[in-house]
Design a protein around this motif. Structure first.
Motif, PDB file in Angstrom:
ATOM      1  N   ILE A  29       0.866  -1.182   0.000  1.00  0.00           N
ATOM      2  CA  ILE A  29       0.000   0.000   0.000  1.00  0.00           C
ATOM      3  C   ILE A  29       0.904   1.234   0.000  1.00  0.00           C
ATOM      4  N   LEU A  30       0.647   2.145  -0.944  1.00  0.00           N
ATOM      5  CA  LEU A  30       1.429   3.372  -1.065  1.00  0.00           C
ATOM      6  C   LEU A  30       0.608   4.552  -0.559  1.00  0.00           C
ATOM      7  N   LYS A  31       1.138   5.225   0.443  1.00  0.00           N
ATOM      8  CA  LYS A  31       0.446   6.359   1.039  1.00  0.00           C
ATOM      9  C   LYS A  31       1.288   7.613   0.869  1.00  0.00           C
ATOM     10  N   GLY A  32       0.619   8.727   0.682  1.00  0.00           N
ATOM     11  CA  GLY A  32       1.320  10.005   0.560  1.00  0.00           C
ATOM     12  C   GLY A  32       0.406  11.036  -0.055  1.00  0.00           C
ATOM     13  N   ASN A  33       0.763  12.287   0.133  1.00  0.00           N
ATOM     14  CA  ASN A  33      -0.017  13.380  -0.435  1.00  0.00           C
ATOM     15  C   ASN A  33       0.063  13.374  -1.957  1.00  0.00           C
ATOM     16  N   LEU A  34      -0.762  14.191  -2.566  1.00  0.00           N
ATOM     17  CA  LEU A  34      -0.723  14.382  -4.008  1.00  0.00           C
ATOM     18  C   LEU A  34       0.695  14.788  -4.416  1.00  0.00           C
ATOM     19  N   ALA A  35       1.216  14.171  -5.453  1.00  0.00           N
ATOM     20  CA  ALA A  35       2.557  14.447  -5.992  1.00  0.00           C
ATOM     21  C   ALA A  35       3.689  14.068  -5.030  1.00  0.00           C
TER      22      ALA A  35
END
Length: 140
Positions: A29-35
């Protein structure tokens, strides 16, 4: 159940140092803000496994797959409707198939589904720093 956590601070040209240590199959699962670099990381993972085609975030199609020499990579983007987009489109069943499943925008709801069905996964939280990114990898 013990968890293992690793943290990496890398520039885009150093991603191979992370990719080499990631699971070669299963769910990430990849999490992070836009860009924040989720799709960039997927591109590097696919390249590492020998995929030479185009890798784009499947924001509207929800899922794309890339056939590598010894592996199939499933690339999901659930930004629009979360877990609902997977279940409504009959895509959740894919997680039971062999291959490497990379999910952009996965959240706690998705993790709850994986736990309910006893599917192992790891998460990568990506945070933008000045000229690099921090990647926190949590293994179950």
């Amino acid at each position: 159940m013990s968890k293992k956590c690793e943290s990496f601070i890398l520039g885009i040209n150093e991603l191979i140092n992370l990719v080499q240590k990631l699971p070669k199959n299963g769910i990430i699962i990849l999490k992070g803000n836009l860009a924040s670099g989720k799709t960039t990381l997927v591109k590097e993972i696919a390249k590492f496994h020998g995929f030479n085609g185009v890798v784009n975030s499947p924001t509207f199609s929800i899922m794309q797959n890339y056939k590598c020499q010894n592996l199939e990579i499933f690339h999901y983007d659930i930004y629009q409707n979360g877990v609902k987009s997977l279940t409504q489109n009959g895509l959740f069943e894919n997680f039971f198939e062999d291959g490497l499943h990379l999910v952009e925008w996965g959240d706690e709801n998705l993790e709850n589904y994986f736990q309910k069905f006893e599917l192992n996964y790891c998460t990568i939280e990506i945070k933008n720093l000045k000229n690099k990114r921090e990647y926190k990898v949590n293994y179950a």
